[in-house]
Motif scaffolding. Structure first.
Motif, short mmCIF file in Angstrom:
data_model
loop_
_atom_site.label_atom_id
_atom_site.label_comp_id
_atom_site.label_asym_id
_atom_site.label_seq_id
_atom_site.Cartn_x
_atom_site.Cartn_y
_atom_site.Cartn_z
N LEU A 116 43.23 -2.26 20.25
CA LEU A 116 44.21 -2.23 21.36
C LEU A 116 45.67 -2.29 20.63
O LEU A 116 46.57 -1.48 21.18
CB LEU A 116 44.24 -3.29 22.13
N ALA A 117 45.83 -3.07 19.60
CA ALA A 117 47.25 -3.03 18.93
C ALA A 117 47.66 -1.73 18.26
O ALA A 117 48.89 -1.28 18.42
CB ALA A 117 47.44 -4.01 17.61
N GLU A 118 46.69 -0.92 17.94
CA GLU A 118 46.81 0.41 17.39
C GLU A 118 47.13 1.48 18.38
O GLU A 118 48.13 2.25 18.06
CB GLU A 118 45.59 0.85 16.34
N ARG A 119 46.63 1.28 19.41
CA ARG A 119 47.06 2.18 20.55
C ARG A 119 48.25 1.86 21.08
O ARG A 119 49.06 2.71 21.48
CB ARG A 119 45.88 2.13 21.50
N ARG A 120 48.80 0.64 20.91
CA ARG A 120 50.07 0.51 21.50
C ARG A 120 51.10 0.92 20.65
O ARG A 120 52.13 1.24 20.96
CB ARG A 120 50.40 -1.22 21.68
N ARG A 121 50.72 0.88 19.31
CA ARG A 121 51.57 1.14 18.30
C ARG A 121 52.10 2.75 18.45
O ARG A 121 52.98 3.10 18.05
CB ARG A 121 51.19 1.03 16.92
N THR A 122 50.85 3.56 18.73
CA THR A 122 51.17 4.96 19.07
C THR A 122 51.45 5.55 20.43
O THR A 122 51.44 6.58 20.59
CB THR A 122 49.70 5.63 18.47
N GLY A 123 51.75 4.57 21.11
CA GLY A 123 52.30 4.68 22.65
C GLY A 123 50.98 4.99 23.55
O GLY A 123 51.31 5.47 24.61
N LEU A 124 49.80 4.79 23.17
CA LEU A 124 48.76 5.02 23.99
C LEU A 124 48.41 3.93 24.83
O LEU A 124 47.41 3.93 25.82
CB LEU A 124 47.50 5.55 23.26
N ILE A 182 39.34 -11.69 24.89
CA ILE A 182 40.06 -10.91 24.01
C ILE A 182 41.43 -11.08 24.03
O ILE A 182 42.22 -10.87 25.27
CB ILE A 182 39.85 -9.18 24.66
N PRO A 183 42.21 -11.39 23.05
CA PRO A 183 43.72 -11.44 23.07
C PRO A 183 44.32 -10.10 23.28
O PRO A 183 44.00 -9.09 22.66
CB PRO A 183 44.23 -12.08 21.61
N LEU A 184 45.06 -9.93 24.25
CA LEU A 184 45.84 -8.85 24.34
C LEU A 184 47.13 -8.23 23.83
O LEU A 184 47.25 -7.31 23.80
CB LEU A 184 46.14 -8.86 25.99
N ASP A 185 47.92 -9.38 23.50
CA ASP A 185 49.10 -9.13 22.98
C ASP A 185 49.50 -8.87 21.52
O ASP A 185 50.37 -8.83 20.86
CB ASP A 185 50.15 -10.10 23.40
N SER A 186 48.46 -9.54 20.77
CA SER A 186 48.47 -9.68 19.16
C SER A 186 47.12 -9.91 18.65
O SER A 186 46.22 -10.59 18.97
CB SER A 186 49.40 -10.68 18.68
#
Length: 429
Positions: free
Chosen positions: A326-334, A367-371
């Motif tokens: 989830l963090a990787e998708r957030r990093r790439t704007g997905l 599942i932690p959502l933000d980090s």
């Protein structure tokens, strides 16, 4: 007694004056005998033996054979003689019907396919009586079991099955993608990627033997290794890939068993990331099952999910990998950005999604959502998703679209969507 034995005995009776006479030879079979086959290397088959005259048996002998006929224990000639007689003798036909019905009550018709759990039950019974001196670590048993199940599926494949088309599928970015190959190509893919574990354990790299490349001992990504393996041969992979793949799986299990197993924390490189050895073997067991289903679908054969305890471990691995995905998708704007006011420090509770997996392999995970470093917390739960255990695994394998995966949803819709898409993004070639 064989067909030849009966023929000679009763020919002797007829010569002794019982009034029998020889019938002319029957017409040739309507289904011609094949002249050659793949297994014979294209060489012509020997001519079939000439047809023999049918048996001519008296009523007393034929009645005595009814029990053997009902059990399918007669020779071909005896069966033909009995069945011809049944069309002429009503009393014997009634007796034969009763005997066949009795045989049906003795044993119900079962599938000829072995129960996939048979191997595990036999091993469990054996180990109860005599524990192994060198046991397989608990965390390696899913890999041992799934490779054995797939090998059992492959053992009777002919050339047609090995070249049956298969599409490898996974989820990339926002959509599903895939590559076309064959059953043999799938096993070559498993051999190449399992080689990452083999390299971590100090075993030979299968790519070195195929490519002849001294650089093949480097891990690389699963996709790069598969492409290198496929490109190394002048021809597509054939049934010959099964032997090296099977030997490598045995070597991996044997090595982790002889080294005492330990906690399984040795890192295994996947190119862009590492997994501890115990998680890497779970990952390989999961992919072996998923591709086993791909192969079974290609040849129209049933293939059951893993044992519940192994399925639970696979789901647990995916749940533990979700925060990082989830963090990787957030990093790439997905994925949608985390609300700044809700960011949780490492090791502290933060916004969470409750992942409820139903079925014998299921359970619940926060599942932690933000980090990825935050801790899932029931007090900070903002969404709840429920899925079937096998359905979740197929989502994580890229076989189910994220939009169609959830059986039940409650709470923050954006968080639910992000987690479902992150689960699909765990898939790869």
């Amino acid at each position: 007694m064989t067909e030849w034995g009966h023929s000679e005995a009763y020919d002797g009776d007829r010569d002794g004056g019982h009034g029998g006479h020889r019938e002319p030879d029957r017409a040739a079979a309507r289904v011609p005998v094949p002249r050659a086959s793949v297994e014979d290397g294209g060489r012509p088959l020997p001519d079939p033996a000439p047809a023999r005259a049918p048996l001519r048996l008296d009523h007393r002998v034929l009645k005595a054979l009814l029990g053997a006929w009902a059990l399918a224990a007669c020779s071909v000639a005896e069966t033909e003689a009995v069945e011809e007689h049944l069309g002429e003798c009503g009393a014997c036909a009634d007796e034969a019907r009763r005997l066949r019905e009795a045989v049906g009550l003795l044993q119900r018709p079962d599938s000829l396919d072995l129960d996939p759990g048979l191997r595990a039950r036999v091993l469990e019974a054996c180990l109860d009586r005599r524990p192994p001196r060198i046991p397989v670590p608990e965390w390696a048993r899913a890999y041992d079991t799934e490779t054995a199940r797939l090998d059992a599926l492959l053992q009777d494949f002919g050339d047609g099955e090995w070249h049956a088309p298969v599409r490898l599928r996974w989820f990339e970015g926002k959509e599903a993608t895939g590559r076309r190959t064959t059953v043999a190509g799938v096993i070559a893919h498993l051999l190449a990627v399992d080689g990452l574990v083999a390299l971590a354990l100090g075993l030979d790299d299968p790519l070195a033997a195929v490519t002849g490349d001294g650089e093949a001992g480097r891990p690389g990504s699963p996709t790069d290794r598969t492409d290198a393996f496929w490109a190394a041969g002048r021809f597509p992979p054939t049934r010959t890939v099964r032997g090296p793949w099977r030997e490598q799986t045995h070597a991996v299990v044997r090595t982790v068993s002889f080294t005492g197993g330990g906690p399984g924390t040795m890192p295994v490189s996947y190119g862009a990331f590492d997994l501890p050895l115990r998680d890497a073997l779970l990952d390989r067991a999961f992919e072996c099952w998923v591709h086993g289903e791909d192969i079974a679908d290609a040849v129209s054969y049933p293939y059951k999910p893993p044992a519940p305890r192994h399925l639970h471990d696979m789901i647990d691995l995916a749940a533990r990998m979700l925060p990082g995905a989830l963090a990787e998708r957030r990093r790439t704007g997905l994925a949608s950005p985390a609300p700044g006011r809700h960011l949780a420090p490492a090791g502290r509770p933060g916004r969470s999604l409750r992942l409820e997996i139903e079925g014998r392999g299921g359970g619940q995970w926060l599942i932690p959502l933000d980090s990825p470093a935050a801790v899932g917390s029931a007090d900070h739960e903002v969404a709840h998703v429920a899925l079937d255990d096998v359905e979740f695994c197929r989502l994580a394998a890229g076989r189910v679209p994220p939009e169609d995966a959830a059986a039940g949803q409650l709470g923050d819709r954006a968080a639910i969507r992000d987690v479902l898409f992150a689960a699909a993004s765990l898939s790869r070639m």
